[in-house]
Design a protein around this motif. Structure first.
Motif, PDB file in Angstrom:
ATOM      1  N   SER A  71     -36.466  33.315  -7.254  1.00 40.17           N
ATOM      2  CA  SER A  71     -37.356  32.217  -7.387  1.00 40.17           C
ATOM      3  C   SER A  71     -37.125  31.404  -8.449  1.00 40.17           C
ATOM      4  CB  SER A  71     -38.658  32.830  -7.392  1.00 40.17           C
ATOM      5  OG  SER A  71     -39.012  33.667  -8.619  1.00 40.17           O
ATOM      6  N   LEU A  72     -37.328  30.283  -8.472  1.00 39.52           N
ATOM      7  CA  LEU A  72     -37.021  29.279  -9.647  1.00 39.52           C
ATOM      8  C   LEU A  72     -38.040  28.167  -9.734  1.00 39.52           C
ATOM      9  CD1 LEU A  72     -33.672  28.050 -11.024  1.00 39.52           C
ATOM     10  CD2 LEU A  72     -35.224  26.416 -10.484  1.00 39.52           C
ATOM     11  N   LEU A  73     -38.190  27.752 -11.167  1.00 41.62           N
ATOM     12  CA  LEU A  73     -39.265  26.760 -11.254  1.00 41.62           C
ATOM     13  C   LEU A  73     -38.557  25.977 -12.080  1.00 41.62           C
ATOM     14  CD1 LEU A  73     -41.854  25.248 -11.818  1.00 41.62           C
ATOM     15  CD2 LEU A  73     -42.540  26.709 -13.552  1.00 41.62           C
ATOM     16  N   ASP A  74     -38.376  24.348 -11.848  1.00 41.83           N
ATOM     17  CA  ASP A  74     -38.021  23.413 -12.489  1.00 41.83           C
ATOM     18  C   ASP A  74     -38.975  22.589 -13.390  1.00 41.83           C
ATOM     19  OD1 ASP A  74     -36.366  21.226 -13.802  1.00 41.83           O
ATOM     20  OD2 ASP A  74     -35.347  20.708 -12.009  1.00 41.83           O
ATOM     21  N   VAL A  75     -39.148  22.612 -14.485  1.00 46.11           N
ATOM     22  CA  VAL A  75     -40.420  22.107 -15.427  1.00 46.11           C
ATOM     23  C   VAL A  75     -39.728  20.832 -15.746  1.00 46.11           C
ATOM     24  CG1 VAL A  75     -41.939  22.073 -17.417  1.00 46.11           C
ATOM     25  CG2 VAL A  75     -41.375  24.327 -15.957  1.00 46.11           C
ATOM     26  N   GLY A  76     -40.478  19.523 -15.189  1.00 46.49           N
ATOM     27  CA  GLY A  76     -39.954  18.162 -15.474  1.00 46.49           C
ATOM     28  C   GLY A  76     -38.529  18.071 -14.421  1.00 46.49           C
ATOM     29  N   CYS A  77     -39.027  18.322 -13.383  1.00 49.57           N
ATOM     30  CA  CYS A  77     -38.073  18.394 -12.127  1.00 49.57           C
ATOM     31  C   CYS A  77     -37.423  16.828 -11.953  1.00 49.57           C
ATOM     32  CB  CYS A  77     -38.670  19.101 -10.843  1.00 49.57           C
ATOM     33  SG  CYS A  77     -39.932  17.938 -10.141  1.00 49.57           S
ATOM     34  N   GLY A  78     -37.890  15.971 -12.300  1.00 48.17           N
ATOM     35  CA  GLY A  78     -37.474  14.574 -12.007  1.00 48.17           C
ATOM     36  C   GLY A  78     -37.479  14.308 -10.495  1.00 48.17           C
ATOM     37  N   THR A  79     -36.026  13.705 -10.509  1.00 44.08           N
ATOM     38  CA  THR A  79     -35.997  13.491  -8.969  1.00 44.08           C
ATOM     39  C   THR A  79     -35.479  14.586  -7.920  1.00 44.08           C
ATOM     40  OG1 THR A  79     -33.683  12.540  -9.560  1.00 44.08           O
ATOM     41  CG2 THR A  79     -35.622  11.125  -9.579  1.00 44.08           C
ATOM     42  N   GLY A  80     -35.524  15.690  -8.625  1.00 43.42           N
ATOM     43  CA  GLY A  80     -35.305  16.767  -7.902  1.00 43.42           C
ATOM     44  C   GLY A  80     -33.947  17.519  -7.524  1.00 43.42           C
ATOM     45  N   ASN A  81     -32.685  16.828  -8.612  1.00 43.90           N
ATOM     46  CA  ASN A  81     -31.584  16.825  -8.155  1.00 43.90           C
ATOM     47  C   ASN A  81     -30.963  18.225  -8.623  1.00 43.90           C
ATOM     48  OD1 ASN A  81     -31.713  16.451 -10.947  1.00 43.90           O
ATOM     49  ND2 ASN A  81     -30.134  15.197 -11.183  1.00 43.90           N
ATOM     50  N   LEU A  82     -31.389  18.958  -9.352  1.00 42.25           N
ATOM     51  CA  LEU A  82     -31.210  20.503  -9.446  1.00 42.25           C
ATOM     52  C   LEU A  82     -31.631  21.197  -8.424  1.00 42.25           C
ATOM     53  CD1 LEU A  82     -30.199  22.837 -11.495  1.00 42.25           C
ATOM     54  CD2 LEU A  82     -32.726  23.179 -11.947  1.00 42.25           C
ATOM     55  N   LEU A  83     -32.852  21.175  -7.861  1.00 41.49           N
ATOM     56  CA  LEU A  83     -33.340  21.836  -6.793  1.00 41.49           C
ATOM     57  C   LEU A  83     -32.663  21.638  -5.524  1.00 41.49           C
ATOM     58  CD1 LEU A  83     -37.339  21.244  -7.757  1.00 41.49           C
ATOM     59  CD2 LEU A  83     -36.079  23.197  -8.004  1.00 41.49           C
ATOM     60  N   VAL A 105     -41.884  12.934  -8.598  1.00 39.40           N
ATOM     61  CA  VAL A 105     -42.350  13.875  -7.707  1.00 39.40           C
ATOM     62  C   VAL A 105     -42.128  13.228  -6.307  1.00 39.40           C
ATOM     63  CG1 VAL A 105     -43.901  15.445  -6.581  1.00 39.40           C
ATOM     64  CG2 VAL A 105     -43.657  15.176  -9.283  1.00 39.40           C
ATOM     65  N   SER A 106     -42.540  12.150  -6.006  1.00 37.59           N
ATOM     66  CA  SER A 106     -42.370  11.527  -4.727  1.00 37.59           C
ATOM     67  C   SER A 106     -40.842  11.307  -4.507  1.00 37.59           C
ATOM     68  CB  SER A 106     -43.097  10.172  -4.805  1.00 37.59           C
ATOM     69  OG  SER A 106     -44.383  10.293  -5.014  1.00 37.59           O
ATOM     70  N   THR A 107     -40.083  10.825  -5.278  1.00 40.51           N
ATOM     71  CA  THR A 107     -38.603  10.665  -4.899  1.00 40.51           C
ATOM     72  C   THR A 107     -38.170  11.985  -4.691  1.00 40.51           C
ATOM     73  OG1 THR A 107     -38.777   8.852  -6.604  1.00 40.51           O
ATOM     74  CG2 THR A 107     -36.504   9.571  -5.853  1.00 40.51           C
ATOM     75  N   ALA A 108     -38.411  13.162  -5.539  1.00 43.08           N
ATOM     76  CA  ALA A 108     -37.822  14.379  -5.326  1.00 43.08           C
ATOM     77  C   ALA A 108     -38.423  14.874  -3.792  1.00 43.08           C
ATOM     78  CB  ALA A 108     -38.412  15.390  -6.312  1.00 43.08           C
ATOM     79  N   LYS A 109     -39.596  14.572  -3.514  1.00 40.61           N
ATOM     80  CA  LYS A 109     -40.035  14.990  -2.161  1.00 40.61           C
ATOM     81  C   LYS A 109     -39.234  14.350  -1.054  1.00 40.61           C
ATOM     82  CE  LYS A 109     -44.153  15.937   0.600  1.00 40.61           C
ATOM     83  NZ  LYS A 109     -43.584  17.173   0.764  1.00 40.61           N
ATOM     84  N   ARG A 110     -38.747  13.208  -1.155  1.00 43.76           N
ATOM     85  CA  ARG A 110     -38.256  12.599  -0.137  1.00 43.76           C
ATOM     86  C   ARG A 110     -36.703  13.119   0.040  1.00 43.76           C
ATOM     87  NH1 ARG A 110     -40.879   8.107  -2.238  1.00 43.76           N
ATOM     88  NH2 ARG A 110     -38.876   7.459  -3.521  1.00 43.76           N
ATOM     89  N   ARG A 111     -36.000  13.451  -1.383  1.00 44.38           N
ATOM     90  CA  ARG A 111     -34.887  14.308  -1.326  1.00 44.38           C
ATOM     91  C   ARG A 111     -34.716  15.542  -0.755  1.00 44.38           C
ATOM     92  NH1 ARG A 111     -32.032  14.185  -7.002  1.00 44.38           N
ATOM     93  NH2 ARG A 111     -30.520  12.788  -6.334  1.00 44.38           N
ATOM     94  N   LEU A 112     -35.775  16.449  -0.985  1.00 43.87           N
ATOM     95  CA  LEU A 112     -35.739  17.741  -0.516  1.00 43.87           C
ATOM     96  C   LEU A 112     -36.226  18.082   0.648  1.00 43.87           C
ATOM     97  CD1 LEU A 112     -36.728  18.636  -4.513  1.00 43.87           C
ATOM     98  CD2 LEU A 112     -34.968  19.922  -3.186  1.00 43.87           C
ATOM     99  N   ASP A 113     -36.881  17.049   1.296  1.00 33.83           N
ATOM    100  CA  ASP A 113     -37.170  17.322   2.626  1.00 33.83           C
ATOM    101  C   ASP A 113     -38.087  18.731   2.956  1.00 33.83           C
ATOM    102  OD1 ASP A 113     -37.712  16.623   5.070  1.00 33.83           O
ATOM    103  OD2 ASP A 113     -35.702  17.360   5.860  1.00 33.83           O
ATOM    104  N   GLY A 114     -39.166  19.248   2.172  1.00 32.37           N
ATOM    105  CA  GLY A 114     -39.664  20.447   2.367  1.00 32.37           C
ATOM    106  C   GLY A 114     -39.048  21.781   1.730  1.00 32.37           C
ATOM    107  N   MET A 115     -37.758  21.610   1.037  1.00 29.99           N
ATOM    108  CA  MET A 115     -37.102  22.595   0.747  1.00 29.99           C
ATOM    109  C   MET A 115     -37.664  23.183  -0.682  1.00 29.99           C
ATOM    110  SD  MET A 115     -34.955  23.192   2.826  1.00 29.99           S
ATOM    111  CE  MET A 115     -33.667  24.299   2.131  1.00 29.99           C
ATOM    112  N   ALA A 116     -38.587  22.379  -1.244  1.00 28.29           N
ATOM    113  CA  ALA A 116     -39.072  23.219  -2.582  1.00 28.29           C
ATOM    114  C   ALA A 116     -40.629  22.789  -2.756  1.00 28.29           C
ATOM    115  CB  ALA A 116     -38.415  22.313  -3.644  1.00 28.29           C
TER     116      ALA A 116
END
Lengths: 230, 59
Positions: A71-83, A105-116
């Protein structure tokens, strides 16, 4: 990695704008960070800040490749590139991310598509239970925290015993770093302070972390890893 | 937000958990609209477009 922008309704964008407009922070630095990154979110990955962050993310991924974690938490995850990068290599890791900017977070959500598991929130007030994560990472975010000791205390709380913290952040040698710090109040992006090696190590030790390792990253960054001692 | 993640969710202010989930709209994968309530603080955190907003109310 492509950021998908399709399927966004006008109603969704309207709600996003309305939520972003409500000041909910308890510090002007946080409000500036929120506002700056909300405006930058759609083009963040192509900006200077985004490219600086992407470089640090690559270094963090190299460090993580030597670790075993569930398990991993990204604090300040931005657009989700690490996740996104982790989810592409290992679908079994439970991934979470938090950022004060709804736009990011909205940009990260579109990128991650439910993976995080993504949330809007404050790094000083993490909405997870004690000991929820094996690893916590914060990339290009720590210098935005007005009360870093509170953030470290929260990170330690959500880390398991002997869990791993990785901070990757901007850094320059003296006197450049000192000049940058003098300029930060005028930049108004929510930046608070760029820390010296000694300062970040002291802060981590005072917050109950041990096995602290610091390394310079290229011309303008550092990475520090530490273990959450119980 | 996936429902199973409620297991590790805590109140950002008082750290109470479990929190209470109210679903207004969901699809086969996740909760799209709803609220997460801390029964101890009596504060509701909205979920919109599948994203929980866990920023505490301004004091």
């Amino acid at each position: 990695m492509q950021v998908r922008t399709a399927n966004r309704s006008a109603a969704s964008e309207g709600r996003e704008a309305a939520r972003s407009a409500v000041p909910r922070s308890d510090d002007p630095h946080k409000e500036r960070s929120k506002s700056y990154f909300d405006k930058l979110a759609e083009r963040y990955d192509l900006s200077y800040a985004g490219r600086h962050s992407a470089h640090l993310v690559e270094v963090v991924l190299t460090w993580l490749s030597q670790e075993s974690f569930d398990s991993l938490l990204d604090v300040g995850c931005g657009t989700g590139n690490l996740l996104a990068a982790i989810s592409e290599t290992d679908e079994t890791v439970r991934l979470s991310g938090i950022d004060i900017s709804l736009g990011m977070v909205s940009t990260a959500k579109r990128r991650l598509d439910g993976m995080a598991d993504l949330r809007v929130g404050d790094s000083e007030k993490l909405p997870w239970a004690e000991g929820a994560f094996d690893v916590v990472v914060t990339t290009d975010s720590f210098h935005h925290y007005p009360r870093p000791a509170r953030v470290l205390s929260e990170i330690k709380r959500v880390l398991k015993s002997k869990g791993l913290l990785i901070i990757a952040d901007p850094w320059w040698p003296t006197p450049i770093r000192q000049l940058v710090n003098l300029s930060l109040p005028f930049v108004r992006r929510g930046d608070v302070r760029v820390y010296s090696e000694k300062a970040i190590q002291k802060m981590l030790a005072q917050s109950g972390f041990s096995v602290i390792r610091w390394e310079r990253v290229g011309y303008s960054g550092y990475i520090v890893t530490a273990s959450a001692t119980q | 937000m996936k429902k199973k993640l409620m297991d590790i969710l805590a109140c950002p202010v008082c750290k109470h958990h479990p929190l209470e989930l109210t679903v207004k709209k969901e699809d086969e994968r996740e909760v799209l609209e709803g609220t997460i309530r801390c029964p101890k603080c009596s504060v509701d955190y909205p979920i919109e477009d599948g994203i929980p907003d866990m920023l505490p109310p301004e004091k």
